[in-house]
Structure formats: structure tokens, C-alpha cells
Design an enzyme around this catalytic site. Structure first.
Site, PDB file in Angstrom:
ATOM      1  N   TYR A 163       0.843  -1.206   0.000  1.00 64.01           N
ATOM      2  CA  TYR A 163       0.000   0.000   0.000  1.00 64.01           C
ATOM      3  C   TYR A 163       0.872   1.247   0.000  1.00 64.01           C
ATOM      4  O   TYR A 163       0.621   2.200  -0.751  1.00 64.01           O
ATOM      5  CB  TYR A 163      -0.905  -0.002   1.233  1.00 64.01           C
ATOM      6  CG  TYR A 163      -1.658   1.298   1.440  1.00 64.01           C
ATOM      7  CD1 TYR A 163      -2.800   1.584   0.701  1.00 64.01           C
ATOM      8  CD2 TYR A 163      -1.221   2.235   2.368  1.00 64.01           C
ATOM      9  CE1 TYR A 163      -3.489   2.773   0.877  1.00 64.01           C
ATOM     10  CE2 TYR A 163      -1.903   3.437   2.552  1.00 64.01           C
ATOM     11  CZ  TYR A 163      -3.032   3.697   1.808  1.00 64.01           C
ATOM     12  OH  TYR A 163      -3.710   4.892   1.985  1.00 64.01           O
ATOM     13  N   HIS A 164       1.896   1.233   0.834  1.00 67.47           N
ATOM     14  CA  HIS A 164       2.772   2.401   0.926  1.00 67.47           C
ATOM     15  C   HIS A 164       3.548   2.618  -0.366  1.00 67.47           C
ATOM     16  O   HIS A 164       3.643   3.749  -0.864  1.00 67.47           O
ATOM     17  CB  HIS A 164       3.731   2.231   2.111  1.00 67.47           C
ATOM     18  CG  HIS A 164       4.522   3.457   2.423  1.00 67.47           C
ATOM     19  ND1 HIS A 164       5.879   3.540   2.206  1.00 67.47           N
ATOM     20  CD2 HIS A 164       4.140   4.658   2.919  1.00 67.47           C
ATOM     21  CE1 HIS A 164       6.297   4.736   2.566  1.00 67.47           C
ATOM     22  NE2 HIS A 164       5.269   5.433   2.996  1.00 67.47           N
ATOM     23  N   HIS A 165       4.104   1.555  -0.920  1.00 67.10           N
ATOM     24  CA  HIS A 165       4.832   1.678  -2.179  1.00 67.10           C
ATOM     25  C   HIS A 165       3.932   2.237  -3.281  1.00 67.10           C
ATOM     26  O   HIS A 165       4.345   3.110  -4.052  1.00 67.10           O
ATOM     27  CB  HIS A 165       5.383   0.317  -2.607  1.00 67.10           C
ATOM     28  CG  HIS A 165       6.747   0.033  -2.073  1.00 67.10           C
ATOM     29  ND1 HIS A 165       7.843   0.781  -2.385  1.00 67.10           N
ATOM     30  CD2 HIS A 165       7.198  -0.950  -1.241  1.00 67.10           C
ATOM     31  CE1 HIS A 165       8.915   0.296  -1.793  1.00 67.10           C
ATOM     32  NE2 HIS A 165       8.543  -0.767  -1.072  1.00 67.10           N
ATOM     33  N   VAL A 211       2.708   6.034  -2.436  1.00 69.41           N
ATOM     34  CA  VAL A 211       3.819   6.989  -2.474  1.00 69.41           C
ATOM     35  C   VAL A 211       4.185   7.315  -3.912  1.00 69.41           C
ATOM     36  O   VAL A 211       4.433   8.478  -4.260  1.00 69.41           O
ATOM     37  CB  VAL A 211       5.041   6.450  -1.703  1.00 69.41           C
ATOM     38  CG1 VAL A 211       6.300   7.220  -2.074  1.00 69.41           C
ATOM     39  CG2 VAL A 211       4.813   6.555  -0.209  1.00 69.41           C
ATOM     40  N   GLN A 243      10.323   1.504   2.768  1.00 68.67           N
ATOM     41  CA  GLN A 243       9.572   2.655   2.265  1.00 68.67           C
ATOM     42  C   GLN A 243       9.441   2.510   0.765  1.00 68.67           C
ATOM     43  O   GLN A 243      10.412   2.441   0.077  1.00 68.67           O
ATOM     44  CB  GLN A 243      10.321   3.936   2.548  1.00 68.67           C
ATOM     45  CG  GLN A 243      10.178   4.383   3.964  1.00 68.67           C
ATOM     46  CD  GLN A 243       9.240   5.532   4.049  1.00 68.67           C
ATOM     47  OE1 GLN A 243       8.058   5.386   3.801  1.00 68.67           O
ATOM     48  NE2 GLN A 243       9.701   6.670   4.431  1.00 68.67           N
TER      49      GLN A 243
END
Length: 271
Positions: A148-150, A153, A271
Site C-alpha cells: 500500500y505504501h509503495h 507513495v 519505504q
């Protein structure tokens, strides 16, 4: 070193100058025109996750120590170089123009150094999707916060770059700083070099702090939006606050699960 370009009133060029390699061709027009391609890239990324997990289900995980060391070390070096250049730049801008200038105004985004590193920063978010490939190929658990973060972002970075979100300078600078520590940790971990036991917790704490600061910058953008020359819209505020809010919740949950529950021993989230 070439002479730095002056941008709107007051910033002293002699305080920080671009290197010759930072004077390379500006890809901003291309990246701004095709920023929508980031949605296609994310879609392909998510499909490859499904395909990759299905393919590896009946297979034994690969070791990949050498490639992982090379991969992490390259990202660590890039992040460290970007951190040194951008923290120096943003620090000088902060002390010569004031905090509001760094958060709410976009005049500095046309500076040579910022254009170079922001371009590489956007492209690096595509490269970093490769982190997931190592997780899948090594048959490590792929948690929700990772993909989700990858995904988000990459989307938000492309949008912010295209729209020149004024606090993007701090978003980039903070992210590079955290990544310089995180990917160095991953490199040494892959090389089986002993690490301080508290380092993973420190990295995750820095990630959470980054989310808090990102939300604060979004709020300040909204508060100062009426200032003359402040390049901020409700769209900027909504997406930055929503994303950093969800990141904070997810990373805080990860921190609790990874470090506050006695049974859990989870590595810091990439991250």
C-alpha cells in the site's frame, strides 16, 4: 562546479552551488506530461504481486543474498547523496528565507539542485517497487502496509511533482533521510553484519515521525493558503493529509505489532 541559478528575491547563490552532473537535462516537462502513467505502473505492480505469489507458492524461496546486498547498497548510496544535498539546500533556504517559504511557496522548485534531485526522487519510487520482488522471491511475508505504501507513495509523488506541491521539498528531504538509514541497515543485514538491536525500532520511529511531520506540513499549507504567492489548493491539502494520516495509522500499528508485542520480531517496513 557551475554557478547556481538565482531564484526569486533573496536566496544567495554562493551559499550552495550545483555540481556539473546536477546541470543535466531537465526531465520535468516529460515527467509532468506523463505523470498519469504512474497509475498504470502501480496497476502492473499489483498484478505482478499476484502473479509472483502464485508462481512462488509451490516453489522454494531463493536465497538472493548477493543481489539483495547490491540492491540495498545502491539505494542506500543514492539516498545518502540525496540527503546530503537536499538537507543542506533546505537548511540554507530555511535560514535565509524563513520556514513559511519552504512550506508554502514554490519559487525554489525551479532551482537547479531541486530540479535534479526531485526528478531522481520521482523515478526512484518506481525503482523501489523492486523491494517487493525480493520479498516474493525469497518467500517472506508481504504485509499490507508494504505494498500500500509503495503504491500510494509513487502516485502521490508523481502528482506532487506535476503540481509542484510546495512542501514537497520537505517530503523529499525527510524521505531521503529515512531511506539513507533504512537501506544501509538492509545492506548490512543482508551481509549478515551484526546490528544494534534497537536500530529497527529507531528506523520505524523515524518513519512514524516523517508521517507526523508530513501531516503538519499539510495543515500549515492549508492555514497559509490565503497568503499572497502561496501555491496551495484544497486538493493538495486533502491528499497529503489523507495519505500521511493513513500512513501514520498503519506505521503506528506496525510499530505496536513489531516491537511492543513480546512474540513479534518484525523487520522495519521498507519505504
Amino acid at each position: 562546479m557551475a554557478t547556481a541559478l538565482n531564484f526569486s528575491r533573496g536566496f544567495k547563490a554562493e551559499l550552495i552551488q550545483p555540481y556539473n552532473f546536477e546541470m543535466s537535462r531537465d526531465l520535468r516537462p516529460f515527467l509532468e506530461e506523463y505523470w498519469g502513467s504512474s497509475f498504470l505502473i502501480v496497476l502492473i505492480y499489483l498484478l505482478l504481486i499476484i502473479v509472483g505469489q502464485n508462481c512462488m507458492r509451490a516453489r522454494k524461496g531463493f536465497h538472493l543474498q548477493g543481489p539483495l546486498i547490491l540492491w540495498s547498497s545502491c539505494l542506500a548510496i543514492f539516498s545518502i547523496l540525496g540527503t546530503v544535498r537536499m538537507w543542506k539546500y533546505m537548511g540554507i533556504l530555511l535560514f535565509t528565507r524563513g520556514f513559511q517559504q519552504t512550506v508554502c511557496f514554490t519559487s525554489y522548485t525551479d532551482d537547479t539542485i531541486v530540479k535534479f534531485w526531485s526528478c531522481l526522487f520521482v523515478l526512484s519510487k518506481i525503482v523501489e517497487l523492486g523491494d517487493t520482488a525480493f520479498i516474493i522471491l525469497r518467500k517472506r511475508p508481504l504485509i499490507f502496509v508494504h505494498w500500500y505504501h509503495h503504491s500510494t507513495v509513487l502516485l502521490y509523488t508523481s502528482f506532487g511533482y506535476k503540481d509542484r506541491v510546495p512542501s514537497g521539498g520537505w517530503f523529499m528531504t525527510m524521505n531521503l533521510g529515512v531511506h539513507s538509514i533504512m537501506y544501509t541497515y538492509y545492506t548490512l543485514k543482508a551481509a549478515k553484519v551484526k546490528q544494534p538491536s534497537m536500530l529497527p525500532m529507531v528506523i520505524t520511529s523515524l518513519q512514524i515521525l516523517q508521517m507526523v511531520m508530513g501531516a503538519i506540513f499539510g495543515i500549515l499549507n492549508y492555514i497559509w493558503r490565503q497568503e499572497k504567492g502561496c501555491h496551495t489548493t484544497m486538493e493538495h491539502f486533502f491528499w497529503s493529509f489523507m495519505l500521511y494520516g493513513t500512513y501514520f495509522i498503519l506505521f503506528a500499528h506496525f510499530f505496536h505489532k513489531a516491537y511492543l508485542r513480546p512474540k513479534s520480531k518484525v523487520k522495519p517496513k521498507s519505504q
